[in-house]
Design a protein around this motif. Structure first.
Motif, PDB file in Angstrom:
ATOM      1  N   GLY A 171     -69.260 -71.997 -42.768  1.00 56.47           N
ATOM      2  CA  GLY A 171     -69.405 -73.219 -41.980  1.00 56.47           C
ATOM      3  C   GLY A 171     -69.678 -74.395 -42.892  1.00 56.47           C
ATOM      4  O   GLY A 171     -70.059 -74.223 -44.058  1.00 56.47           O
ATOM      5  N   ALA A 172     -69.474 -75.599 -42.379  1.00 50.47           N
ATOM      6  CA  ALA A 172     -69.686 -76.808 -43.182  1.00 50.47           C
ATOM      7  C   ALA A 172     -70.304 -77.894 -42.324  1.00 50.47           C
ATOM      8  O   ALA A 172     -70.013 -78.002 -41.120  1.00 50.47           O
ATOM      9  CB  ALA A 172     -68.368 -77.296 -43.781  1.00 50.47           C
ATOM     10  N   ALA A 173     -71.172 -78.708 -42.949  1.00 51.07           N
ATOM     11  CA  ALA A 173     -71.794 -79.860 -42.289  1.00 51.07           C
ATOM     12  C   ALA A 173     -71.428 -81.109 -43.069  1.00 51.07           C
ATOM     13  O   ALA A 173     -71.556 -81.146 -44.298  1.00 51.07           O
ATOM     14  CB  ALA A 173     -73.309 -79.685 -42.216  1.00 51.07           C
ATOM     15  N   ILE A 174     -70.957 -82.126 -42.360  1.00 47.45           N
ATOM     16  CA  ILE A 174     -70.480 -83.362 -42.976  1.00 47.45           C
ATOM     17  C   ILE A 174     -71.213 -84.531 -42.339  1.00 47.45           C
ATOM     18  O   ILE A 174     -71.379 -84.564 -41.108  1.00 47.45           O
ATOM     19  CB  ILE A 174     -68.953 -83.530 -42.767  1.00 47.45           C
ATOM     20  N   ILE A 175     -71.623 -85.503 -43.140  1.00 41.72           N
ATOM     21  CA  ILE A 175     -72.262 -86.695 -42.594  1.00 41.72           C
ATOM     22  C   ILE A 175     -71.426 -87.917 -42.941  1.00 41.72           C
ATOM     23  O   ILE A 175     -71.057 -88.143 -44.095  1.00 41.72           O
ATOM     24  CB  ILE A 175     -73.724 -86.847 -43.075  1.00 41.72           C
ATOM     25  N   LEU A 176     -71.079 -88.675 -41.899  1.00 43.88           N
ATOM     26  CA  LEU A 176     -70.253 -89.872 -42.017  1.00 43.88           C
ATOM     27  C   LEU A 176     -71.077 -91.103 -41.654  1.00 43.88           C
ATOM     28  O   LEU A 176     -72.060 -91.004 -40.920  1.00 43.88           O
ATOM     29  CB  LEU A 176     -69.046 -89.784 -41.090  1.00 43.88           C
ATOM     30  N   SER A 177     -70.653 -92.255 -42.151  1.00 49.85           N
ATOM     31  CA  SER A 177     -71.373 -93.502 -41.876  1.00 49.85           C
ATOM     32  C   SER A 177     -70.385 -94.643 -41.737  1.00 49.85           C
ATOM     33  O   SER A 177     -69.321 -94.645 -42.360  1.00 49.85           O
ATOM     34  CB  SER A 177     -72.354 -93.808 -43.012  1.00 49.85           C
ATOM     35  N   ASN A 178     -70.751 -95.634 -40.895  1.00 49.11           N
ATOM     36  CA  ASN A 178     -69.976 -96.868 -40.810  1.00 49.11           C
ATOM     37  C   ASN A 178     -70.767 -98.057 -41.341  1.00 49.11           C
ATOM     38  O   ASN A 178     -70.404 -99.210 -41.109  1.00 49.11           O
ATOM     39  CB  ASN A 178     -69.520 -97.129 -39.367  1.00 49.11           C
ATOM     40  N   LYS A 179     -71.846 -97.778 -42.059  1.00 40.68           N
ATOM     41  CA  LYS A 179     -72.685 -98.847 -42.616  1.00 40.68           C
ATOM     42  C   LYS A 179     -72.103 -99.315 -43.949  1.00 40.68           C
ATOM     43  O   LYS A 179     -71.912 -98.506 -44.864  1.00 40.68           O
ATOM     44  CB  LYS A 179     -74.116 -98.337 -42.830  1.00 40.68           C
ATOM     45  N   TYR A 180     -71.851-100.613 -44.058  1.00 38.42           N
ATOM     46  CA  TYR A 180     -71.321-101.138 -45.318  1.00 38.42           C
ATOM     47  C   TYR A 180     -72.296-100.888 -46.466  1.00 38.42           C
ATOM     48  O   TYR A 180     -71.885-100.718 -47.622  1.00 38.42           O
ATOM     49  CB  TYR A 180     -71.041-102.635 -45.183  1.00 38.42           C
ATOM     50  N   SER A 181     -73.587-100.826 -46.159  1.00 37.83           N
ATOM     51  CA  SER A 181     -74.598-100.593 -47.197  1.00 37.83           C
ATOM     52  C   SER A 181     -74.535 -99.186 -47.764  1.00 37.83           C
ATOM     53  O   SER A 181     -75.097 -98.914 -48.826  1.00 37.83           O
ATOM     54  CB  SER A 181     -76.000-100.845 -46.625  1.00 37.83           C
ATOM     55  N   LEU A 212     -60.890 -80.982 -38.798  1.00 40.83           N
ATOM     56  CA  LEU A 212     -60.313 -82.297 -39.044  1.00 40.83           C
ATOM     57  C   LEU A 212     -60.210 -83.110 -37.749  1.00 40.83           C
ATOM     58  O   LEU A 212     -60.328 -84.334 -37.764  1.00 40.83           O
ATOM     59  CB  LEU A 212     -58.933 -82.155 -39.689  1.00 40.83           C
ATOM     60  N   ILE A 213     -60.019 -82.421 -36.622  1.00 39.01           N
ATOM     61  CA  ILE A 213     -60.029 -83.108 -35.324  1.00 39.01           C
ATOM     62  C   ILE A 213     -61.410 -83.710 -35.064  1.00 39.01           C
ATOM     63  O   ILE A 213     -61.533 -84.827 -34.550  1.00 39.01           O
ATOM     64  CB  ILE A 213     -59.630 -82.140 -34.196  1.00 39.01           C
ATOM     65  N   SER A 214     -62.449 -82.990 -35.438  1.00 37.19           N
ATOM     66  CA  SER A 214     -63.815 -83.496 -35.269  1.00 37.19           C
ATOM     67  C   SER A 214     -64.045 -84.753 -36.092  1.00 37.19           C
ATOM     68  O   SER A 214     -64.732 -85.683 -35.652  1.00 37.19           O
ATOM     69  CB  SER A 214     -64.830 -82.415 -35.671  1.00 37.19           C
ATOM     70  N   ILE A 215     -63.486 -84.793 -37.300  1.00 39.02           N
ATOM     71  CA  ILE A 215     -63.599 -85.995 -38.124  1.00 39.02           C
ATOM     72  C   ILE A 215     -62.884 -87.164 -37.455  1.00 39.02           C
ATOM     73  O   ILE A 215     -63.371 -88.307 -37.435  1.00 39.02           O
ATOM     74  CB  ILE A 215     -63.009 -85.757 -39.531  1.00 39.02           C
ATOM     75  N   SER A 216     -61.717 -86.887 -36.863  1.00 34.76           N
ATOM     76  CA  SER A 216     -60.973 -87.926 -36.142  1.00 34.76           C
ATOM     77  C   SER A 216     -61.786 -88.472 -34.977  1.00 34.76           C
ATOM     78  O   SER A 216     -61.848 -89.691 -34.753  1.00 34.76           O
ATOM     79  CB  SER A 216     -59.645 -87.353 -35.638  1.00 34.76           C
ATOM     80  N   LEU A 217     -62.421 -87.580 -34.219  1.00 32.59           N
ATOM     81  CA  LEU A 217     -63.261 -88.004 -33.104  1.00 32.59           C
ATOM     82  C   LEU A 217     -64.450 -88.832 -33.612  1.00 32.59           C
ATOM     83  O   LEU A 217     -64.792 -89.875 -33.034  1.00 32.59           O
ATOM     84  CB  LEU A 217     -63.757 -86.789 -32.327  1.00 32.59           C
ATOM     85  N   ALA A 218     -65.059 -88.382 -34.700  1.00 33.93           N
ATOM     86  CA  ALA A 218     -66.191 -89.118 -35.267  1.00 33.93           C
ATOM     87  C   ALA A 218     -65.773 -90.517 -35.701  1.00 33.93           C
ATOM     88  O   ALA A 218     -66.494 -91.496 -35.469  1.00 33.93           O
ATOM     89  CB  ALA A 218     -66.780 -88.346 -36.452  1.00 33.93           C
ATOM     90  N   GLN A 219     -64.599 -90.611 -36.325  1.00 37.67           N
ATOM     91  CA  GLN A 219     -64.107 -91.923 -36.750  1.00 37.67           C
ATOM     92  C   GLN A 219     -63.943 -92.859 -35.553  1.00 37.67           C
ATOM     93  O   GLN A 219     -64.324 -94.036 -35.610  1.00 37.67           O
ATOM     94  CB  GLN A 219     -62.772 -91.772 -37.475  1.00 37.67           C
ATOM     95  N   THR A 220     -63.381 -92.350 -34.456  1.00 40.74           N
ATOM     96  CA  THR A 220     -63.200 -93.157 -33.249  1.00 40.74           C
ATOM     97  C   THR A 220     -64.544 -93.629 -32.698  1.00 40.74           C
ATOM     98  O   THR A 220     -64.701 -94.805 -32.334  1.00 40.74           O
ATOM     99  CB  THR A 220     -62.449 -92.345 -32.181  1.00 40.74           C
ATOM    100  N   LEU A 221     -65.505 -92.735 -32.648  1.00 33.70           N
ATOM    101  CA  LEU A 221     -66.826 -93.092 -32.122  1.00 33.70           C
ATOM    102  C   LEU A 221     -67.545 -94.098 -33.017  1.00 33.70           C
ATOM    103  O   LEU A 221     -68.288 -94.963 -32.529  1.00 33.70           O
ATOM    104  CB  LEU A 221     -67.681 -91.834 -31.952  1.00 33.70           C
ATOM    105  N   LEU A 222     -67.331 -93.993 -34.311  1.00 35.99           N
ATOM    106  CA  LEU A 222     -67.978 -94.916 -35.244  1.00 35.99           C
ATOM    107  C   LEU A 222     -67.423 -96.334 -35.139  1.00 35.99           C
ATOM    108  O   LEU A 222     -68.023 -97.271 -35.687  1.00 35.99           O
ATOM    109  CB  LEU A 222     -67.840 -94.402 -36.679  1.00 35.99           C
ATOM    110  N   GLN A 223     -66.293 -96.518 -34.453  1.00 40.52           N
ATOM    111  CA  GLN A 223     -65.770 -97.868 -34.236  1.00 40.52           C
ATOM    112  C   GLN A 223     -66.559 -98.617 -33.174  1.00 40.52           C
ATOM    113  O   GLN A 223     -66.561 -99.850 -33.164  1.00 40.52           O
ATOM    114  CB  GLN A 223     -64.293 -97.805 -33.821  1.00 40.52           C
ATOM    115  N   THR A 224     -67.201 -97.876 -32.284  1.00 46.31           N
ATOM    116  CA  THR A 224     -67.921 -98.520 -31.176  1.00 46.31           C
ATOM    117  C   THR A 224     -69.438 -98.392 -31.284  1.00 46.31           C
ATOM    118  O   THR A 224     -70.156 -99.155 -30.648  1.00 46.31           O
ATOM    119  CB  THR A 224     -67.468 -97.930 -29.832  1.00 46.31           C
ATOM    120  N   HIS A 225     -69.915 -97.433 -32.050  1.00 43.29           N
ATOM    121  CA  HIS A 225     -71.361 -97.269 -32.263  1.00 43.29           C
ATOM    122  C   HIS A 225     -71.673 -97.760 -33.678  1.00 43.29           C
ATOM    123  O   HIS A 225     -71.451 -97.061 -34.654  1.00 43.29           O
ATOM    124  CB  HIS A 225     -71.772 -95.808 -32.085  1.00 43.29           C
ATOM    125  N   HIS A 226     -72.177 -98.967 -33.765  1.00 40.73           N
ATOM    126  CA  HIS A 226     -72.309 -99.631 -35.056  1.00 40.73           C
ATOM    127  C   HIS A 226     -73.571 -99.195 -35.799  1.00 40.73           C
ATOM    128  O   HIS A 226     -74.577 -98.808 -35.197  1.00 40.73           O
ATOM    129  CB  HIS A 226     -72.304-101.144 -34.867  1.00 40.73           C
TER     130      HIS A 226
END
Length: 482
Positions: free
Chosen positions: A264-274, A215-229
């Motif tokens: 183990g688990a692999a998760i893919i997140l996106s910040n694309k509105y599409s 869950l910490i990794s998801i938090s880090l990913a969320q932070t990075l997705l704010q600056t990498h569009h």
């Protein structure tokens, strides 16, 4: 008319320059207040001539678009996969006990303790043991641990890319968390090399953060997705145990052998509105609690040497109390964000009676089922699940995903919450608009919460070849809770 328009533009430009939108973060309430202020300003400029209302409407529309563009982009969970090892790595409790006996390193008391713990642990007879400890004789070395890590990482990622249709070269951010095994080059570098990812990919390798690291990794990913569009972030949560299988007789350290299993688990997140239409969930809340400043919390889970110099992970007797305290702190922060006003009010009244009026009253446990439809509590062990169920006043049905995950896969460390979410999806229980609460505990001591909102109804069954696809029909099974 022309003079009026010029005056309107001059005052509007001056107002926006003074406002400095870059320096503020707007909530929904403050956005509405801003709109009201703009309406008031505009009407005063126009001397309340309503036939110029089109100017107000146009301005508000442009403002909404501008603020939407500048606001923090959402974090979409496109999809995830949980690794399912080969069937030849399945081990029953009896076979694990027999394997421990054949190692010849455990005394009679330790063997009895292992058997007693595993029999009452809530684990079933089809959990997976890594190839190293499963071999006869066991291969508890660097090579076996590296082979285990590659098996889990590439297996989970291959499944994720196949399931989503996203090609590896489109990944902009890669985060891997693995507490105990940290080779050089790193696990992220191994993945970049294996899939030939693009050279400007942003990578992070998290270690030593225990079962809450996923869950910490998801938090880090969320932070990075704010600056990498306009990009994708992949989070990989694993644990490689072959090198750290404990071979001593300290009871506080032998518990790891009894509870931890391969996964183990692999998760893919996106910040694309599409990607909203194709994504399963959107992240709505993330609360992290770190109690490491307290010595008892800090020492509750530690990797150390025993009195013979053998390395293992020690779990203290105070662990359940520490976990309960960390959970209480976490939900104190999360509660006001998710609970309805009625529940917050009742909690507040109880607090006033107890702290101010000094009246002896039972602590009020908020009804979190009014805030969430689904609960994914880290399957750390039967004792952990019992403590959380009691603390949150949850039903056996609420705890079913966690208990069934513990039974089928054991404690897979940081990936366990994803096996639990996979269980609910495979059962067809997730509907559009449902809220999912993931709770994880880890060394430090840490308690972390993620809240997801389902963007679509997930059909039952799941992707063929995933962790639950060949056994979901046989669940739930009856397990001994106490």
């Amino acid at each position: 008319m022309a003079e009026l328009t010029i005056k309107f533009h001059q005052k509007l430009i001056g107002f926006l320059q003074d406002l400095d939108l870059k320096s503020i973060k707007l909530s929904h309430a403050s956005l509405y207040l801003l709109m009201l202020a703009l309406i008031h300003l505009t009407l005063s400029i126009l001397h309340f001539k309503l036939h110029h209302f089109w100017i107000i409407t146009t301005f508000l529309l442009v403002s909404q678009i501008y603020l939407a563009k500048r606001s923090r982009p959402p974090t979409y969970l496109v999809d995830f996969t949980c690794f399912k090892p080969d069937d030849n790595l399945k081990r029953s409790i009896e076979s694990i006990v027999e394997g421990s006996r054949k190692m010849g390193v455990f005394n009679q008391d330790t063997m009895y303790f292992q058997e007693r713990v595993m029999t009452s642990s809530g684990l079933g007879d089809e959990t997976y043991v890594p190839p190293g400890p499963a071999a006869q004789p066991p291969q508890l070395n660097w090579e076996a641990t590296m082979a285990e890590a590659k098996m889990v990482m590439y297996g989970a990622l291959d499944s994720l890319f196949q399931k989503t249709g996203i090609i590896p070269q489109d990944i902009g951010i890669l985060i891997v968390n693995c507490s105990g095994f940290n080779p050089n080059p790193s696990l992220t570098s191994m993945i970049v090399n294996h899939y030939k990812l693009k050279p400007d990919i942003v990578t992070y390798n998290l270690s030593g953060m225990g079962c809450s690291a996923g869950l910490i990794s998801i938090s880090l990913a969320q932070t990075l997705l704010q600056t990498h569009h306009d990009t994708y972030a992949v989070v990989l949560s694993i644990e490689a145990m072959s090198l750290y299988w404990y071979l001593g007789n300290d009871r506080s350290m032998i518990l790891g052998n009894c509870l931890f299993r391969m996964g183990g688990a692999a998760i893919i997140l996106s910040n694309k509105y599409s990607d909203r239409t194709r994504s399963k969930y959107v992240l709505t809340h993330m609360i992290r609690t770190n109690k490491a400043s307290d010595d008892e919390c800090y020492n509750s889970v530690q990797q150390r040497e025993d009195d013979k110099g053998i390395i293992g992970v020690s779990l203290s007797r105070e662990l359940m109390r520490v976990a309960g305290d960390a959970l209480k702190t976490n939900i104190t922060t999360l509660g006001p964000l998710v609970l309805p006003f009625s529940e917050q009010f009742l909690f507040f009244i109880t607090l006033v009676k107890k702290k101010i009026l000094r009246i002896k009253v039972k602590p009020y446990i908020p009804n979190f089922k009014l805030a969430f439809e689904h609960f994914c509590v880290h399957a750390g062990g039967k004792a952990v699940l019992n403590e959380v169920q009691k603390s949150l006043n949850l039903t056996d049905q609420d705890m079913e995903p966690s208990r069934m995950t513990l039974h089928r896969f054991g404690n897979t460390s940081s990936s366990s919450c994803w096996y639990e979410l996979g269980y609910m999806e495979a059962k067809g229980r997730v509907s559009k608009g449902d809220r999912v609460w993931q709770i994880a505990f880890g060394s430090g001591f840490k308690c972390n919460s993620l809240v997801w909102t389902a963007l679509k109804t997930i059909p039952p069954g799941g992707f063929m070849g995933e962790a639950w696809s060949d056994c979901i029909g046989g669940y739930p099974v009856k397990v001994h809770v106490n």
